[in-house]
Design an enzyme around this catalytic site. Structure first.
Site, PDB file in Angstrom:
ATOM      1  CG  HIS A   1      13.455  22.613  19.235  1.00  0.00           C
ATOM      2  ND1 HIS A   1      14.055  22.974  18.000  1.00  0.00           N
ATOM      3  CD2 HIS A   1      12.474  23.090  19.236  1.00  0.00           C
ATOM      4  CE1 HIS A   1      13.198  23.517  17.173  1.00  0.00           C
ATOM      5  NE2 HIS A   1      12.026  23.607  18.008  1.00  0.00           N
TER       6      HIS A   1
ATOM      7  CD  GLU B   1      41.249  24.599  16.692  1.00  0.00           C
ATOM      8  OE1 GLU B   1      41.883  24.500  15.598  1.00  0.00           O
ATOM      9  OE2 GLU B   1      41.759  23.916  17.680  1.00  0.00           O
TER      10      GLU B   1
END
Lengths: 242, 242, 242, 242
Positions: free
Chosen positions: D107, D130
């Site tokens: 987090h 990509e």
């Protein structure tokens, strides 16, 4: 030590296996290879073996044991780590070795390359910046036989090719750039990143740094309204208000 | 140890040969000297010899063995590494030593300098910023004989000269700035970078950091629509919407 | 070891003399204290002595020997390094110790603070951002007697005062903010930087990091056209088009 | 050594207690966890215990002694440091372990996540880049039973939920995203940050880096006027003029 291990273990920090690990770490912290993106390959100047970073490894944690080693003639693997797959870039690296006489190839997911590929069409262009002089022109001095660098007044042009679903599908367009841009030491892949090569790893690293600097500057110029290849003294005409 | 080596080998981290290597590494990671760009020179306070970083070396990897050492009187090289060429900046560094009584000169390819050279005309200007107080006014206190710094209410002015094909061609314009801006400790070279000097390397480094900070801030002000030299309290008039 | 030296020499990395050096280095590389800008002071929790970084020292190179130590009652220097002058911030630091019961004060030339001082008027404001919860509200829980942090739905307000020619001239306006903003743990100085304090150095450091994060975010919101204190769900109304 | 200490002391840098400290430091210097923001939890692959960073600790200074260890069945603390409180994220981490079979959760208060939550509505979207290939599609190859990654031509979608006063109040919306986005490995919390999980810490770290890269790029595209999920070849139509 098995013969496989002698290929990758050396006390010399300049040995390709050590250099790849050092540079991957440096490139990771430069934000060029996060999320396992990018790759690097060095040809051992003594044995001509190709040393290749594997697929899917966290670049800042790479160890010599993680590397693939390929025979330059047969393209067989002299060493393959059990845990990893070869990088999907491998055929592109081999093409640079075989067609461009490269001594090393650096592939990054540099955001500067991706953003430039969104701003520019088929070609990245920047002109009249001192840092351009770090890039080779592709020409050779007929007397000293040494490579001639671009001059301050030259325009650096780097081809941009379209990305494909798989990296090995880029090979045809890469070969095409070798014909259309015989002097380039780099190819940008749109929405993907950049490939940069040189006659040795030191040169490839310098070219990659200088090109990334120039792409970063080109984006800043674009945002200011100044075409990155505009003539000297033309900047103020383009400069976006206020 | 040969006499050449005694010039560059010392256990003292403050020895010019060690300091140049330390600072080149620090400047590289600050993005001021990537791609072998930029350079640095320090005058040894004891011997008055000029220590000079060579051309074409990766700045984060520089070692004392790579350095040139020049006699301050004859300008002959007391030491020249076989592998490298002298930096093309050398004549400019010598000019700063001879005409400005510099103790050290720092040359970077700072993108902030290049972008400022695109935004500004013949002169970089910023006013009313605390960090300006790190820069010398060029005046000396008549009682203490110590240099007086610019005040918060002063305008810092740095001349911008045009770049040339070769660095040694900058010498005439550099000399001209010595006349036109007798108090400046820096010259910006358009589309190239910046030269900053001081009476000693510590001062040159501090001036360079403070000027780079001010150039970075000037670019941010420009993007917000605020002229970097605008009067205190005038910002809101200029502030670009929303 | 002289008694002066016992004030600054300790093997404990948490000793104020060591902590100041460690944090100055960390702040330098965070671009908050380049060019000798900024400063820091810590009150020793055991002796109540004030430890103060000197004026004009390169922050990443600071050593315990460079520090001033002041008696909290007499405000006399218990230790003064011969080479340096006390920081011009000293009276401001003392005011924070005496009037705000600070245990440490951090002063930076953060560009985020300077830019916010150009965008905002007399007060920096940001609301409804999780990181605000790192900042104390100034209120105390009547049961536990522990300080209460701002909530996610609160607005962080930091006063902005005008810069003066000399830092000690800021003292009157600083005292005024103590009255007008009794709960603030920070004051922004326009075109200069920021002062942040806390009951101990760990808290001051956390507050400074959180405020700098919030100032950085406020600038990004401003550039997107979103007022940094706008209501939740109001962002899209303000979002500048492409 | 008490049995509590054996839970957190190991010479193995890959032990969860050591890894959490190493990664917190790395994330701090990446600006993801300054001001004690953010958190991390790793499930020990051998014991299935949950290792949790505490609340309020400076992330770059975290030590194994600071960590909580929780039994995965009873959710009782096997180890709780006296000085600290459990992170308010703990119920959210436990939900990811129980409902998503996570092996680790990261987090951060990444500014890229917060800015994206201001630009985007209920969903972050980016396509045809990509780096998307680093993110799992949530599907599994029916033959090899290995997870299938997103392809270059896919659109990465990450749900954005609203922030609440207290982190444990996010639990209902988090559970809702588990239903609405069964394949996602991340949830953005508006004006707060991001939660990213994976089957093991290495994967969670790679996903987090790749998503942060993509959020950074999406912001840059937005500023250029290019919708981050626009079709290939459509960029130039959207490109904001200079």
């Amino acid at each position: 030590m098995s013969s496989e291990d002698t290929l990758i273990h050396s006390d010399d920090p300049r040995h390709p296996a050590n250099l790849i690990c050092t540079l991957c770490k440096q490139f990771f912290y430069n934000n060029w290879c996060t999320g396992t993106g990018g790759g690097i390959s060095i040809k051992d100047p003594e044995t001509s073996h190709y040393y290749l970073a594997p697929s899917g490894v966290q670049k800042e944690q790479m160890r010599p044991e993680d590397l693939f080693v390929m025979d330059a003639q047969t393209l067989d693997y002299l060493r393959a780590p059990k845990l990893y797959k070869p990088s999907a870039c491998t055929p592109l690296f081999v093409a640079c070795y075989q067609k461009k006489d490269a001594g090393a190839i650096i592939h990054t997911h540099s955001q500067n390359a991706v953003v430039c590929s969104l701003i520019f069409g088929d070609e990245f262009r920047i002109a009249n910046i001192e840092q351009i002089k770090a890039i080779p022109s592709g020409k050779v001095d007929p007397v000293t036989m040494k490579p001639i660098a671009l001059s301050f007044f030259d325009t650096l042009r780097i081809p941009i090719i379209e990305n494909m679903a798989h990296e090995d599908e880029l090979i045809d367009d890469l070969h095409k750039t070798f014909i259309d841009y015989p002097n380039t030491c780099a190819v940008i892949v749109r929405r993907h990143g950049i490939f940069v090569w040189g006659p040795a790893i030191d040169k490839a690293k310098i070219f990659n740094e200088a090109i990334d600097y120039l792409m970063e500057l080109a984006i800043k110029m674009h945002k200011l309204g100044i075409p990155p290849d505009c003539g000297i003294g033309e900047e103020k005409k383009h400069l976006a208000g206020p």
